[in-house]
Design an enzyme around this catalytic site. Structure first.
Site, PDB file in Angstrom:
ATOM      1  N   ARG A 140       0.845  -1.186   0.000  1.00 48.74           N
ATOM      2  CA  ARG A 140       0.000   0.000   0.000  1.00 48.74           C
ATOM      3  C   ARG A 140       0.888   1.248   0.000  1.00 48.74           C
ATOM      4  NH1 ARG A 140      -1.905  -3.627   3.961  1.00 48.74           N
ATOM      5  NH2 ARG A 140      -4.011  -4.445   3.544  1.00 48.74           N
ATOM      6  N   LYS A 177      -1.578  -2.483   8.026  1.00 48.58           N
ATOM      7  CA  LYS A 177      -2.760  -2.016   8.752  1.00 48.58           C
ATOM      8  C   LYS A 177      -2.803  -2.622  10.143  1.00 48.58           C
ATOM      9  CE  LYS A 177      -6.022  -0.946   5.035  1.00 48.58           C
ATOM     10  NZ  LYS A 177      -7.361  -1.248   4.475  1.00 48.58           N
ATOM     11  N   HIS A 227      -2.942   2.258  -5.671  1.00 49.09           N
ATOM     12  CA  HIS A 227      -3.930   1.202  -5.434  1.00 49.09           C
ATOM     13  C   HIS A 227      -4.196   0.407  -6.716  1.00 49.09           C
ATOM     14  CE1 HIS A 227      -6.745  -0.705  -2.765  1.00 49.09           C
ATOM     15  NE2 HIS A 227      -7.721  -0.589  -3.647  1.00 49.09           N
ATOM     16  N   ARG A 259      -1.454  -2.034  -7.109  1.00 47.38           N
ATOM     17  CA  ARG A 259      -1.667  -3.141  -6.159  1.00 47.38           C
ATOM     18  C   ARG A 259      -2.656  -4.155  -6.743  1.00 47.38           C
ATOM     19  NH1 ARG A 259      -1.476  -4.450  -0.581  1.00 47.38           N
ATOM     20  NH2 ARG A 259      -3.466  -5.001   0.378  1.00 47.38           N
ATOM     21  N   HIS A 316      -3.614  -8.928   3.685  1.00 44.90           N
ATOM     22  CA  HIS A 316      -5.043  -8.948   3.981  1.00 44.90           C
ATOM     23  C   HIS A 316      -5.302  -9.692   5.283  1.00 44.90           C
ATOM     24  CE1 HIS A 316      -5.968  -8.526  -0.599  1.00 44.90           C
ATOM     25  NE2 HIS A 316      -5.843  -7.356  -0.019  1.00 44.90           N
ATOM     26  N   TYR A 340      -9.628 -10.583  -6.332  1.00 37.89           N
ATOM     27  CA  TYR A 340      -8.763 -10.737  -7.500  1.00 37.89           C
ATOM     28  C   TYR A 340      -9.131 -11.952  -8.346  1.00 37.89           C
ATOM     29  CZ  TYR A 340      -6.083  -7.373  -4.841  1.00 37.89           C
ATOM     30  OH  TYR A 340      -5.707  -6.257  -4.130  1.00 37.89           O
TER      31      TYR A 340
END
Length: 281
Positions: free
Chosen positions: A141, A167, A230, A233, A255, A264
């Site tokens: 990210r 994150k 993004h 990504r 994730h 995806y």
């Protein structure tokens, strides 16, 4: 705004990232402004129908379903906290908007990705080359990119590792391929002298997210391609899905849940066209 201040303290106690906290607060502030505009009651009188009405209000705008659902999710977290604190009597939960449309590919076509990549390499700015190679070579990210510190990089002649703080302060370690290693090595040779611990620095210090977006926009405009971190990504995620297990992609992209990685697995129009074109009876 005592409710908002209390909610912010709650989020920070959960060790949420600064970006996540900002998104929650921005979403709740927008909801509060809408609520005050339609009723004279305070938030302690909030009911589920208010949330449903706000959802319909959001749907009447031109916002993307993904954005609307993020705002609904923020409101649900806020209302859960309000109920738990005893500020509202009943639990409030608003259902997300169901997207009936086929999910659209959000990455770059191969030809467009090569246009942008070639344009950056052609101009020879080593920092910019390092940025594009890191983005397409790791799928990190933009917030993770600007957060890379020199001590997070471990390189040898044949292999390299990159430690990423993602994150929720979740850490992961990624192997880096030869293109990324080469770009990093060449950038570090000319990196500005600085006391900063961060990899990417400019005249005013460590890079911020917006600086990366501006760099990509500049090159994208030159070749008439819309490009964001993004989108890059997503481009990597879609490329990996063709021959890589979902759980591996989940770990690469950081994730929390494999269900997120499932985005995806979509089929593009190009995939369908190629599949049908190759049919022989």
């Amino acid at each position: 705004m005592p409710y908002l201040q209390g909610f912010e303290a709650h989020l920070r106690s959960k060790d949420r990232s600064e970006n996540t906290v900002s998104c929650y607060l921005r979403d709740i502030l927008q909801f509060m402004a809408w609520y005050r505009g339609k009723t004279e009651y305070g938030l302690e009188k909030l009911i589920e129908l208010d949330g449903v009405e706000y959802k319909k209000y959001l749907q009447s705008s031109d916002q993307a379903i993904l954005t609307i659902n993020r705002k609904i999710a923020s409101i649900n977290v806020f209302c859960h906290w309000m109920h738990k604190q005893g500020y509202i009597k009943e639990e409030i939960h608003v259902e997300a908007v169901r997207n009936k449309d086929v999910r659209q590919y959000k990455g770059l076509e191969d030809t467009d990705m090569w246009k942008v990549r070639n344009e950056i390499h052609r101009h020879g700015n080593r920092m910019h080359i390092c940025i594009i190679e890191l983005l397409i070579g790791t799928g990190i990210r933009v917030s993770e990119l600007v957060g890379i510190r020199l001590k997070d990089i471990d390189m040898s002649e044949r292999k390299g590792l990159l430690r990423i703080l993602g994150k929720g302060n979740a850490q992961r370690t990624l192997p880096i391929n030869k293109d990324v290693r080469k770009a990093l090595t060449r950038y570090l040779e000319i990196r500005l002298e600085s006391d900063s611990e961060y990899l990417f620095i400019g005249q005013r210090g460590a890079f911020e997210r917006n600086a990366v977006n501006l760099i990509l926009n500049k090159y994208g405009d030159r070749v008439n391609v819309k490009v964001t971190p993004h989108m890059l990504r997503h481009t990597l995620g879609y490329r990996l899905i063709k021959n890589t297990p979902l759980t591996t992609i989940q770990q690469i992209l950081g994730h929390d849940h494999v269900s997120t990685t499932n985005i995806y697995t979509l089929t593009t129009e190009k995939d369908m066209a190629e599949a049908l074109a190759n049919i022989e009876w």
